[in-house]
Write a protein that holds these residues in place. Sequence first.
Motif, short mmCIF file in Angstrom:
data_model
loop_
_atom_site.label_atom_id
_atom_site.label_comp_id
_atom_site.label_asym_id
_atom_site.label_seq_id
_atom_site.Cartn_x
_atom_site.Cartn_y
_atom_site.Cartn_z
N ARG A 213 43.15 36.19 33.04
CA ARG A 213 43.06 36.20 31.58
C ARG A 213 42.43 34.92 31.04
O ARG A 213 42.01 34.88 29.88
N LYS A 214 42.36 33.88 31.85
CA LYS A 214 41.71 32.64 31.44
C LYS A 214 40.28 32.55 31.96
O LYS A 214 39.57 31.60 31.66
N MET A 215 39.87 33.53 32.73
CA MET A 215 38.58 33.49 33.41
C MET A 215 37.47 34.07 32.52
O MET A 215 37.64 35.14 31.94
N PRO A 216 36.33 33.40 32.38
CA PRO A 216 35.20 33.95 31.62
C PRO A 216 34.72 35.25 32.25
O PRO A 216 34.71 35.40 33.47
N GLU A 217 34.29 36.20 31.41
CA GLU A 217 33.85 37.51 31.90
C GLU A 217 32.70 37.39 32.90
O GLU A 217 32.69 38.07 33.94
N LYS A 218 31.73 36.54 32.61
CA LYS A 218 30.57 36.38 33.50
C LYS A 218 31.00 35.87 34.87
O LYS A 218 30.51 36.34 35.91
N PHE A 219 31.92 34.93 34.88
CA PHE A 219 32.41 34.39 36.15
C PHE A 219 33.17 35.45 36.93
O PHE A 219 33.04 35.56 38.15
N PHE A 220 33.98 36.24 36.22
CA PHE A 220 34.75 37.30 36.87
C PHE A 220 33.81 38.28 37.57
O PHE A 220 34.02 38.67 38.72
N ARG A 221 32.76 38.71 36.85
CA ARG A 221 31.81 39.68 37.42
C ARG A 221 31.13 39.11 38.66
O ARG A 221 30.97 39.79 39.67
N ALA A 222 30.70 37.85 38.57
CA ALA A 222 30.05 37.22 39.71
C ALA A 222 31.02 37.06 40.88
O ALA A 222 30.67 37.31 42.04
N ALA A 223 32.26 36.67 40.57
CA ALA A 223 33.26 36.45 41.62
C ALA A 223 33.64 37.75 42.32
O ALA A 223 33.73 37.80 43.55
N PHE A 224 33.86 38.82 41.54
CA PHE A 224 34.28 40.06 42.20
C PHE A 224 33.14 40.65 43.03
O PHE A 224 33.36 41.23 44.09
N ARG A 225 31.89 40.48 42.57
CA ARG A 225 30.76 40.99 43.38
C ARG A 225 30.65 40.20 44.68
O ARG A 225 30.42 40.78 45.75
N PHE A 226 30.85 38.89 44.60
CA PHE A 226 30.80 38.06 45.81
C PHE A 226 31.91 38.46 46.77
O PHE A 226 31.68 38.66 47.97
N VAL A 227 33.14 38.59 46.24
CA VAL A 227 34.28 38.91 47.09
C VAL A 227 34.14 40.30 47.70
O VAL A 227 34.37 40.50 48.90
N THR A 228 33.77 41.29 46.89
CA THR A 228 33.67 42.65 47.41
C THR A 228 32.51 42.79 48.40
O THR A 228 32.56 43.61 49.31
N THR A 229 31.46 42.00 48.22
CA THR A 229 30.37 42.00 49.20
C THR A 229 30.88 41.49 50.54
O THR A 229 30.59 42.08 51.60
N LEU A 230 31.65 40.42 50.51
CA LEU A 230 32.24 39.89 51.75
C LEU A 230 33.15 40.93 52.40
O LEU A 230 33.13 41.13 53.63
N VAL A 231 33.97 41.60 51.57
CA VAL A 231 34.88 42.62 52.10
C VAL A 231 34.09 43.78 52.70
O VAL A 231 34.42 44.30 53.77
N GLY A 232 33.01 44.20 52.02
CA GLY A 232 32.19 45.29 52.52
C GLY A 232 31.58 44.95 53.86
O GLY A 232 31.60 45.76 54.80
#
Length: 242
Positions: A213-232
């Motif tokens: 809830r304290k995280m900027p939307e742009k950072f969240f999108r970049a972070a989840f794409r990075f994390v899910t790419t690693l998981v994939g």
Amino acid sequence: MEIHVIVIIAIGTFLVSSFNAAIGPTGGIQLALVASLLPPQLSIPVHAVISGTSSLTRFYQFRSSVDWFFVLRFCLGSIIGTSVAIAVFFQIDEGLLLVVIGSFVLFNNYIPYKDFIGGKAVSYLDFIIGLITGALTVFVGATGPAVFTYIAASRGHREAVLGTDAACMSFQHFTKVIGFSLLAFLPLKYLSILIIFGLCGIFGTAIGVVFVRKMPEKFFRAAFRFVTTLVGVYLIGLGLWA
């Protein structure tokens, strides 16, 4: 279950749940931890209880942002897929399934297919994704990243993504828990231990929600794409290794 196994899974559950709530799906990591410490017939249902409890907590935190029409379509497909898969439960090539799931995660992240298939087709696709992941989760358990990236590809802000994903995964995980329990793959003697794991998941998720809830939307999108790419990539590698 030995005490050191309980402690390791409990700590891992707390950490993974915190990260899950803040950034996105880490079910593959949770499953890898559980599967490395428990017998195969227990690893998937125990993982389902842990992840289901964590998802349910995240759902409660973001309940006002849930896309209920998507959840309905997804869950209708999921319950059919899970029920059929449990009814015909047998040993199949898990490596191949992990490669398929990992590839789907990467596909969702980098191919804007929803832009050219149209919104009407997406409604049918919601049901199909629920059906397929509902079946696959019985065998490999790690379909969370696939569902998350699919939802994130078309939903709005991060709370809508996290809340809708949490509602879907809560339903899918607990459908699986009920099915495995009916087949006696989840003995009642593990109930007290599962409660401990569940509480760790609840506390971990609550802490993760504070950060998101304290995280900027742009950072969240970049972070989840990075994390899910690693998981994939991890799931594909794990599948090829298996």
